[in-house]
Design a protein around this motif. Structure first.
Motif, mmCIF file in Angstrom:
data_model
loop_
_atom_site.group_PDB
_atom_site.id
_atom_site.type_symbol
_atom_site.label_atom_id
_atom_site.label_comp_id
_atom_site.label_asym_id
_atom_site.label_seq_id
_atom_site.Cartn_x
_atom_site.Cartn_y
_atom_site.Cartn_z
ATOM 1 N N GLY A 6 0.828 -1.199 0.000
ATOM 2 C CA GLY A 6 0.000 0.000 0.000
ATOM 3 C C GLY A 6 0.860 1.246 0.000
ATOM 4 O O GLY A 6 1.794 1.366 0.802
ATOM 5 N N ASP A 31 2.756 4.276 0.791
ATOM 6 C CA ASP A 31 3.075 5.026 2.008
ATOM 7 C C ASP A 31 2.419 4.463 3.265
ATOM 8 O O ASP A 31 2.201 5.193 4.244
ATOM 9 C CB ASP A 31 2.703 6.511 1.851
ATOM 10 C CG ASP A 31 3.512 7.186 0.753
ATOM 11 O OD1 ASP A 31 4.667 6.778 0.536
ATOM 12 O OD2 ASP A 31 2.987 8.121 0.119
ATOM 13 N N ASN A 32 2.126 3.155 3.248
ATOM 14 C CA ASN A 32 1.589 2.547 4.464
ATOM 15 C C ASN A 32 2.730 2.255 5.446
ATOM 16 O O ASN A 32 3.894 2.558 5.176
ATOM 17 C CB ASN A 32 0.771 1.288 4.144
ATOM 18 C CG ASN A 32 1.609 0.147 3.588
ATOM 19 O OD1 ASN A 32 2.831 0.241 3.470
ATOM 20 N ND2 ASN A 32 0.954 -0.935 3.233
ATOM 21 N N GLN A 42 5.717 0.255 4.000
ATOM 22 C CA GLN A 42 6.623 0.997 3.124
ATOM 23 C C GLN A 42 7.480 1.987 3.913
ATOM 24 O O GLN A 42 8.666 2.151 3.625
ATOM 25 C CB GLN A 42 5.826 1.721 2.038
ATOM 26 C CG GLN A 42 5.168 0.766 1.045
ATOM 27 C CD GLN A 42 4.796 1.436 -0.258
ATOM 28 O OE1 GLN A 42 4.894 2.650 -0.411
ATOM 29 N NE2 GLN A 42 4.379 0.636 -1.232
ATOM 30 N N SER A 60 3.014 -6.470 8.874
ATOM 31 C CA SER A 60 2.242 -5.235 9.037
ATOM 32 C C SER A 60 0.939 -5.288 8.248
ATOM 33 O O SER A 60 0.381 -4.253 7.882
ATOM 34 C CB SER A 60 3.069 -4.013 8.619
ATOM 35 O OG SER A 60 3.409 -4.077 7.242
ATOM 36 N N THR A 61 0.451 -6.504 7.965
ATOM 37 C CA THR A 61 -0.821 -6.630 7.273
ATOM 38 C C THR A 61 -1.972 -6.306 8.218
ATOM 39 O O THR A 61 -1.839 -6.389 9.442
ATOM 40 C CB THR A 61 -1.024 -8.054 6.724
ATOM 41 O OG1 THR A 61 -1.044 -8.979 7.821
ATOM 42 C CG2 THR A 61 0.088 -8.434 5.764
ATOM 43 N N THR A 98 -2.616 6.558 8.302
ATOM 44 C CA THR A 98 -2.145 5.632 7.277
ATOM 45 C C THR A 98 -3.256 5.453 6.246
ATOM 46 O O THR A 98 -4.406 5.833 6.502
ATOM 47 C CB THR A 98 -1.802 4.250 7.867
ATOM 48 O OG1 THR A 98 -3.018 3.604 8.293
ATOM 49 C CG2 THR A 98 -0.842 4.361 9.048
ATOM 50 N N PRO A 99 -2.941 4.843 5.097
ATOM 51 C CA PRO A 99 -4.004 4.575 4.129
ATOM 52 C C PRO A 99 -5.148 3.740 4.709
ATOM 53 O O PRO A 99 -6.314 3.942 4.359
ATOM 54 C CB PRO A 99 -3.265 3.820 3.015
ATOM 55 C CG PRO A 99 -1.874 4.350 3.086
ATOM 56 C CD PRO A 99 -1.604 4.545 4.544
ATOM 57 N N MET A 100 -4.848 2.802 5.627
ATOM 58 C CA MET A 100 -5.884 1.941 6.184
ATOM 59 C C MET A 100 -6.865 2.712 7.056
ATOM 60 O O MET A 100 -8.040 2.371 7.139
ATOM 61 C CB MET A 100 -5.257 0.807 6.998
ATOM 62 C CG MET A 100 -6.265 -0.249 7.428
ATOM 63 S SD MET A 100 -5.536 -1.586 8.414
ATOM 64 C CE MET A 100 -5.383 -0.785 10.011
ATOM 65 N N THR A 101 -6.395 3.786 7.710
ATOM 66 C CA THR A 101 -7.260 4.528 8.630
ATOM 67 C C THR A 101 -7.882 5.766 7.981
ATOM 68 O O THR A 101 -8.537 6.559 8.668
ATOM 69 C CB THR A 101 -6.472 4.975 9.877
ATOM 70 O OG1 THR A 101 -5.401 5.850 9.484
ATOM 71 C CG2 THR A 101 -5.912 3.776 10.625
#
Length: 213
Positions: free
Chosen positions: A16, A18-19, A22, A87-88, A186-189
């Motif tokens: 992902g 810039d997660n 990375q 970090s998944t 982060t992209p996930m949040t």
């Protein structure tokens, strides 16, 4: 010479943009490590591997065969794994009654079964050399947050797996630790961060008065 010069670092969950995976890849590379990034997006993995002068291996972290093949490939190419980081994650926010069986299966596969299989393989690979295993967990593995039960439960379960590995394999020089970030940009949040109420709830708990970045 950096602190990780000559070390082989495997980071799963680095596809992902810039997660956390990375960002960690860039930092380890800056400290001299040979970084091998893994995930499901080949183009993204190629790009970050080229950026950090590292390597990449495709991996579906919900599949045992894919996890085993990833680690075998890293050992075949680079001789060993000194540091392995998972970090998944999938930041599902759904009210408890609305979690589908499909959602639950996917969450368990990614955040409990996948890490279990990963740990099984790593303790074998690191048996003679030792190494460091790092699970990126979450503060919500211990604190309460509404509509997040599947995520929180599987993260908490994986924290206990890490404790098992640390307890049983520390004598072989294998260190196993969980890192539990609080709310981090982060992209996930990205979706959660649109909630001003949620941000305020977390910011009031943090000494710096802001979330992580």
């Amino acid at each position: 010479m950096g602190r990780f010069t000559g070390k082989v670092v495997s980071i799963v969950g680095a596809a992902g943009k810039d997660n956390m995976g990375q960002v960690m890849a860039r930092r380890f590379a800056a400290e001299g490590a040979k970084v091998v990034v893994s995930g499901r997006n080949e183009a993204a993995l190629r790009a970050i591997a080229e950026e950090v002068n590292g390597d990449w291996v495709l991996c579906d972290f919900t599949k045992k065969a894919s996890i085993d093949a990833m680690i075998d490939t890293i050992v075949a190419r680079h001789g060993r794994v000194d540091v392995a980081i998972n970090s998944t994650g999938w930041g599902l926010l759904v009210p408890l009654p609305d979690n589908s069986e499909s959602d639950l299966d996917q969450m368990i596969d990614l955040q409990f079964k996948g890490p279990f299989v990963w740990l099984q393989k790593l303790v074998q690979v690191m048996d003679a050399t030792g190494g460091s295993i790092i699970q990126i967990s979450s503060a919500t593995a211990k604190i309460m947050l509404d509509d997040h039960a599947a995520y929180m439960g599987t993260k908490a379960g994986t924290d206990h797996l890490i404790r098992c590995v640390a307890n049983q394999y520390g004598c072989k020089g294998i260190r196993a630790n969980s890192i539990s970030p609080g709310l981090t940009e982060t992209p996930m949040t990205a979706g959660a961060l649109t909630s001003a109420a949620l941000l305020k709830e977390f910011e009031t708990c943090y000494p710096l008065g802001r979330i992580g970045s």
